[in-house]
Design a protein around this motif. Sequence first.
Motif, PDB file in Angstrom:
ATOM      1  N   PRO A 121       0.833  -1.203   0.000  1.00 18.26           N
ATOM      2  CA  PRO A 121       0.000   0.000   0.000  1.00 18.26           C
ATOM      3  C   PRO A 121       0.874   1.262   0.000  1.00 18.26           C
ATOM      4  O   PRO A 121       2.087   1.185   0.212  1.00 18.26           O
ATOM      5  CB  PRO A 121      -0.759  -0.118   1.325  1.00 18.26           C
ATOM      6  CG  PRO A 121       0.183  -0.838   2.242  1.00 18.26           C
ATOM      7  CD  PRO A 121       1.113  -1.678   1.379  1.00 18.26           C
ATOM      8  N   ARG A 122       0.236   2.407  -0.196  1.00 19.73           N
ATOM      9  CA  ARG A 122       0.967   3.685  -0.187  1.00 19.73           C
ATOM     10  C   ARG A 122       1.394   4.052   1.227  1.00 19.73           C
ATOM     11  O   ARG A 122       0.691   3.764   2.190  1.00 19.73           O
ATOM     12  CB  ARG A 122       0.046   4.795  -0.670  1.00 19.73           C
ATOM     13  CG  ARG A 122      -0.237   4.742  -2.116  1.00 19.73           C
ATOM     14  CD  ARG A 122      -0.725   6.076  -2.582  1.00 19.73           C
ATOM     15  NE  ARG A 122      -2.146   6.300  -2.304  1.00 19.73           N
ATOM     16  CZ  ARG A 122      -2.726   7.477  -2.432  1.00 19.73           C
ATOM     17  NH1 ARG A 122      -2.008   8.541  -2.786  1.00 19.73           N
ATOM     18  NH2 ARG A 122      -4.023   7.623  -2.217  1.00 19.73           N
ATOM     19  N   LYS A 123       2.532   4.753   1.294  1.00 24.64           N
ATOM     20  CA  LYS A 123       2.907   5.439   2.531  1.00 24.64           C
ATOM     21  C   LYS A 123       2.658   6.924   2.275  1.00 24.64           C
ATOM     22  O   LYS A 123       2.533   7.331   1.104  1.00 24.64           O
ATOM     23  CB  LYS A 123       4.387   5.204   2.825  1.00 24.64           C
ATOM     24  CG  LYS A 123       4.714   3.750   3.125  1.00 24.64           C
ATOM     25  CD  LYS A 123       6.051   3.659   3.856  1.00 24.64           C
ATOM     26  CE  LYS A 123       6.317   2.250   4.296  1.00 24.64           C
ATOM     27  NZ  LYS A 123       6.666   1.354   3.173  1.00 24.64           N
ATOM     28  N   VAL A 193     -18.381   5.119  -2.907  1.00 21.01           N
ATOM     29  CA  VAL A 193     -18.776   5.124  -1.492  1.00 21.01           C
ATOM     30  C   VAL A 193     -18.379   6.467  -0.845  1.00 21.01           C
ATOM     31  O   VAL A 193     -19.156   7.084  -0.117  1.00 21.01           O
ATOM     32  CB  VAL A 193     -18.097   3.931  -0.776  1.00 21.01           C
ATOM     33  CG1 VAL A 193     -18.140   4.070   0.725  1.00 21.01           C
ATOM     34  CG2 VAL A 193     -18.776   2.634  -1.197  1.00 21.01           C
ATOM     35  N   ARG A 194     -17.144   6.894  -1.149  1.00 20.43           N
ATOM     36  CA  ARG A 194     -16.694   8.188  -0.610  1.00 20.43           C
ATOM     37  C   ARG A 194     -17.555   9.327  -1.160  1.00 20.43           C
ATOM     38  O   ARG A 194     -17.969  10.211  -0.409  1.00 20.43           O
ATOM     39  CB  ARG A 194     -15.244   8.459  -1.036  1.00 20.43           C
ATOM     40  CG  ARG A 194     -14.248   7.660  -0.277  1.00 20.43           C
ATOM     41  CD  ARG A 194     -12.829   8.055  -0.656  1.00 20.43           C
ATOM     42  NE  ARG A 194     -11.914   7.270   0.148  1.00 20.43           N
ATOM     43  CZ  ARG A 194     -10.921   6.525  -0.348  1.00 20.43           C
ATOM     44  NH1 ARG A 194     -10.691   6.492  -1.640  1.00 20.43           N
ATOM     45  NH2 ARG A 194     -10.158   5.832   0.462  1.00 20.43           N
ATOM     46  N   ALA A 195     -17.784   9.298  -2.466  1.00 23.37           N
ATOM     47  CA  ALA A 195     -18.555  10.377  -3.095  1.00 23.37           C
ATOM     48  C   ALA A 195     -19.947  10.455  -2.467  1.00 23.37           C
ATOM     49  O   ALA A 195     -20.425  11.551  -2.121  1.00 23.37           O
ATOM     50  CB  ALA A 195     -18.655  10.146  -4.601  1.00 23.37           C
ATOM     51  N   GLY A 217     -10.962   6.618 -13.795  1.00 21.91           N
ATOM     52  CA  GLY A 217     -10.032   5.611 -13.269  1.00 21.91           C
ATOM     53  C   GLY A 217     -10.002   5.681 -11.762  1.00 21.91           C
ATOM     54  O   GLY A 217     -10.947   6.162 -11.133  1.00 21.91           O
ATOM     55  N   HIS A 218      -8.895   5.212 -11.166  1.00 18.48           N
ATOM     56  CA  HIS A 218      -8.822   5.167  -9.701  1.00 18.48           C
ATOM     57  C   HIS A 218      -7.507   5.778  -9.207  1.00 18.48           C
ATOM     58  O   HIS A 218      -6.716   5.124  -8.545  1.00 18.48           O
ATOM     59  CB  HIS A 218      -8.971   3.722  -9.208  1.00 18.48           C
ATOM     60  CG  HIS A 218      -8.961   3.616  -7.710  1.00 18.48           C
ATOM     61  ND1 HIS A 218      -9.935   4.167  -6.907  1.00 18.48           N
ATOM     62  CD2 HIS A 218      -8.061   3.053  -6.851  1.00 18.48           C
ATOM     63  CE1 HIS A 218      -9.656   3.943  -5.644  1.00 18.48           C
ATOM     64  NE2 HIS A 218      -8.516   3.269  -5.587  1.00 18.48           N
ATOM     65  N   ALA A 219      -7.257   7.036  -9.589  1.00 19.82           N
ATOM     66  CA  ALA A 219      -6.086   7.754  -9.059  1.00 19.82           C
ATOM     67  C   ALA A 219      -6.257   9.228  -9.397  1.00 19.82           C
ATOM     68  O   ALA A 219      -6.510   9.577 -10.560  1.00 19.82           O
ATOM     69  CB  ALA A 219      -4.798   7.237  -9.691  1.00 19.82           C
TER      70      ALA A 219
HETATM   71  O1  LIG Z   1      -5.431   5.484  -1.863  1.00 17.14           O
HETATM   72  C1  LIG Z   1      -4.902   4.387  -1.640  1.00 17.14           C
HETATM   73  O2  LIG Z   1      -3.676   4.210  -1.530  1.00 17.14           O
HETATM   74  C2  LIG Z   1      -5.785   3.194  -1.539  1.00 17.14           C
HETATM   75  C3  LIG Z   1      -6.920   3.397  -2.434  1.00 17.14           C
HETATM   76  O3  LIG Z   1      -6.857   3.094  -3.599  1.00 17.14           O
HETATM   77  C4  LIG Z   1      -8.035   4.169  -1.920  1.00 17.14           C
HETATM   78  O4  LIG Z   1      -8.189   4.285  -0.695  1.00 17.14           O
HETATM   79  O5  LIG Z   1      -8.799   4.692  -2.740  1.00 17.14           O
END
Ligand SMILES: O=C([O-])CC(=O)C(=O)O
Length: 342
Positions: A121-123, A193-195, A217-219
């Motif tokens: 996971p990210r730090k 879910v967050r939105a 996407g997811h970033a």
């Molecule tokens: O952000 C992260 O590192 C994990 C992730 O994908 C999220 O929580 O959406």
Amino acid sequence: MEEAAHRIAMISSHLHHSDIQQMERGSVVRRSDCRAKGGAPGFKVAILGAAGGIGQSLSLLLKMNPLVSVLHLYDVVNAPGVTADISHMDTAAVVRGFLGQPQLDSALTGMDLVIIPAGVPRKPGMSRDDLFNINAGIVKTLCEGITRCCPHAVVNLISNPVNSTVPIAAEVFKKAGTFDPKKLLGVTKLDVVRANTFVAEVLGIDPREVQVPVVGGHAGVTILPLLSQVKPPCSFTSEEINYLTDRIQNGGTEVVEAFAAAKFADACLRGLRGDAGIVECAFVASQVTELPFFASKVRLGRGGAEEILPLGLLNEYERAGLEKAKKELSESIKKGVAFMTK
Ligand SMILES: O=C([O-])CC(=O)C(=O)O
Ligand SMILES: NC(=O)C1=CN([C@@H]2O[C@H](COP(=O)(O)OP(=O)(O)OC[C@H]3O[C@@H](n4cnc5c(N)ncnc54)[C@H](O)[C@@H]3O)[C@@H](O)[C@H]2O)C=CC1
């Protein structure tokens, strides 16, 4: 009485000593599984990376899901302890643990749904893309196992960077001749879910009543909430739109959670069961834009993501966001594909 006490002692000694030792030595099936015959009818689900932060909570939530009859928990560390823990829950699913690469194929054989939260996971200070070097190889290895042991399973890919790991998985499956674009879904449900939560906060209503489509996407900027399409219909000031967009795009730096992954897995299982009208956002092979992968609403069914729904009308703010999202997304997709073709 004595006999009953003896039986109880036997069971607990199996769970605490011999099962764990057996798994650590490399034999696959826990002894308690030999007793736990049959289980309820339902789906077989494997979680790869089950001993991690997301994996453990996800394992617990799926053990509670009545659609799951068999739950396989695989990790390269700590799988025996997590399995012993989860297996004591008095819900129907039969739990089995698998430790390390030699047990990967056993973990995957016969699965209907494979969920992958394995990897680093990210730090603080890291982007999701910073995880590419380690997680790309992990996802490749795990997906190769899927091609060998359960090529028709639906795959929920959680490991980041999702924008690149999904294209990597697709390349692995294509190479093996098993790629079914409907069955590979990058999990972006957390963005939804967050939105829903943040929008509900602004509107002062129950988040369960709110539906926000999140596409792209997811970033970072590739996470594109379509605030013009929120249900129930509502309007926001431009300050609210900036605040909400920023908070949704950067929610992952605040906190991560398994709840969304469990909700998404449940939706996939209801789709596999044949329930009608299951629509979720996911990152999938897509023709919604000119990019080969894109997150949008998809209709889930027996075949996986059976229909990819159009984006609908976007306002000017969202159209500008879409262009930014596509630019970054295109690079992340290329990076994933290049990893597999180099
Ligand atoms: O952000 C992260 O590192 C994990 C992730 O994908 C999220 O929580 O959406
Ligand atoms: N798509 C999404 O919405 C989300 C994605 N994530 C991503 O999920 C991944 C996991 O996050 P956490 O659970 O917080 O990390 P974690 O470090 O707590 O857990 C990761 C687990 O993966 C295991 N693992 C490592 N290599 C493996 C391999 N080759 N095979 C099987 N298991 C292996 C580790 O032993 C560990 O138990 C990260 O890449 C994270 O960025 C996390 C939250 C949400």
